[in-house]
Design an enzyme around this catalytic site. Structure first.
Site, mmCIF file in Angstrom:
data_model
loop_
_atom_site.group_PDB
_atom_site.id
_atom_site.type_symbol
_atom_site.label_atom_id
_atom_site.label_comp_id
_atom_site.label_asym_id
_atom_site.label_seq_id
_atom_site.Cartn_x
_atom_site.Cartn_y
_atom_site.Cartn_z
ATOM 1 N N ASP A 1 -0.137 5.240 0.800
ATOM 2 C CA ASP A 1 -0.383 6.247 1.841
ATOM 3 C C ASP A 1 -0.492 5.613 3.227
ATOM 4 O O ASP A 1 -1.217 4.639 3.423
ATOM 5 C CB ASP A 1 -1.664 7.027 1.545
ATOM 6 C CG ASP A 1 -1.483 8.052 0.440
ATOM 7 O OD1 ASP A 1 -2.174 9.067 0.459
ATOM 8 O OD2 ASP A 1 -0.637 7.823 -0.444
ATOM 9 N N ASP B 1 0.869 -1.170 0.000
ATOM 10 C CA ASP B 1 0.000 0.000 0.000
ATOM 11 C C ASP B 1 0.912 1.228 0.000
ATOM 12 O O ASP B 1 2.102 1.122 0.318
ATOM 13 C CB ASP B 1 -0.881 -0.052 1.255
ATOM 14 C CG ASP B 1 -1.730 1.180 1.449
ATOM 15 O OD1 ASP B 1 -2.429 1.568 0.504
ATOM 16 O OD2 ASP B 1 -1.704 1.759 2.545
#
EC number: 3.1.3.48
Length: 401
Positions: free
Chosen positions: A139, A137
């Site tokens: 952010d 991932d």
């Protein structure tokens, strides 16, 4: 600037002084709304207490289970939480690793100097049996961005909220400025793609060295506004070719400048960017530095691959990757945007690309990637705080992952 893969800028890295309000832009950051989905499903667990988290894996809680891959990680059971006490304590993680008064250039540059030779993307005819694919991932996992703007980061870790918001807005402006000025975001915002090569079949290979993107009529009334209404909606052959040209140029720019972002920005933006990177590392206790270390350890292995799946639109995501110095960690072919399709669809594409027999490890902070990992029987490493990244790096160094 060895830390950022740009040695020619090392004189710019000086100790950061005490925080002062950022006043470079006084208009209050009245940024236009881009309607971009960001990864804001923040996990609030205080630490990595379960999956691959160095407790007794025989009693791993369900939320951090190995999802059917326990046979792949059987060696973990011999490790206890006490062996990783430097990364976790019994309290909520809020002690700063750095302050603005004690940081030195070496504190930033040394950890960021993990630069390994980039391994080529696995070709289809390569056996996937020995490959491990780490699906990251973006952010609040690798980078701290959205939580600066919302105040979540400062409230969780006891940071100066006004400083955090200021730095977040400053980075947001740089992200969209780069996306608009160099990566055709004004043209491509409504023509978002999951992957950089998704429209490559419409490209006729024309030489673009003297091509004038500003006058090719791409944004005419009969163009983008009516032809990018959703996934799978294509325009005419001529217009689709112009769209493909833009994505090809974006790919060229990324590959040319991924290790020389300062050269892409030019002066004075380059100096602003260096200052911003330095101040963000101070505020986040070298969060990005630790993530880069883990990414570099994975890239140093010939049979391991880093893949990025983000809910940010593809063009702003590429801008983020460049500005946060992640270009050497992620070949552009390994970056996927889940804005339109969701992460499960992207994970499926990654699985089809690298093969069903490869091992996949998902690293993230949000509920979506965790749910998809569980559904697909992929181990999930949750990142809720900086020690989670430290523990990940340590596990990689000891070859437990």
């Amino acid at each position: 600037m060895a830390a950022y893969g740009q040695t020619q800028y090392s004189p710019a890295l000086q100790p950061a002084g005490p925080y002062t309000p950022y006043t470079h832009h006084t208009q209050g950051y009245s940024m236009p709304s881009y309607n971009i989905k960001t990864e804001d499903g923040l996990s609030h667990s205080p630490g990595q207490t379960g999956l691959l988290g160095y407790s007794n894996f025989g009693s791993t809680p369900p939320s951090q289970s190995l999802y059917g891959y326990s046979h792949e990680f059987s060696a973990y059971s011999s490790y206890s939480q006490s062996q990783y006490s430097p990364y976790y304590n019994s309290h909520h993680y809020n002690s700063p690793y750095l302050t603005s008064s004690n940081i030195s250039p070496s504190a930033i540059t040394a950890p960021l100097a993990y630069q390994h030779q980039e391994h080529p993307v696995m070709l289809p005819n390569h056996s996937p049996e020995s490959h491990t694919v780490f699906i990251w991932d973006l952010d609040e996992t690798i980078i701290i961005f959205h939580s600066l703007l919302t105040g979540t980061f400062s409230s969780r870790f006891g940071k100066d909220s006004s400083k955090a918001v200021s730095l977040g807005l400053w980075m947001e402006e740089m992200i969209f400025n780069l996306a608009d000025s160099r990566l055709f975001f004004n043209d491509l915002e409504e023509c978002d793609q999951v992957h950089i090569d998704d429209v490559a079949s419409d490209d006729n290979g024309q030489d673009l060295s003297t091509y004038n993107f500003g006058s090719d009529g791409f944004q005419s009334p009969a163009g983008a506004g009516s032809l990018c209404l959703g996934s799978g909606v294509h325009g005419g052959v001529d217009w689709m070719r112009k769209l493909a040209f833009r994505y090809r140029r974006v790919k060229e720019i990324y590959n040319t400048y991924k290790n020389n972002v300062g050269g892409l920005l030019g002066s004075p933006k380059r100096e602003e960017w260096l200052q911003l990177r330095r101040e963000m590392e101070v505020l986040t206790d070298l969060w990005l530095t630790q993530a880069l270390k883990a990414l570099a350890l994975i890239n140093s292995r010939p049979n391991c691959v880093n893949v990025l799946v983000t809910t940010t639109q593809l063009i702003p995501a590429l801008s983020k990757v460049l500005l946060y110095g992640l270009g050497s960690a992620f070949p552009i072919e390994n970056i996927y945007s889940a804005t339109k399709t969701g992460k499960e669809s992207c994970f499926e594409r990654v699985s089809q690309r690298f093969g069903r027999r490869a091992v996949y490890v998902v690293i993230g902070d949000g509920a979506e990637e965790e749910a998809v990992a569980k559904k697909k029987n992929m181990p999930f490493w949750r990142v809720s705080c900086r020690p989670d990244l430290e523990a990940l790096s340590h596990a990689l160094e000891l070859d437990y992952l």
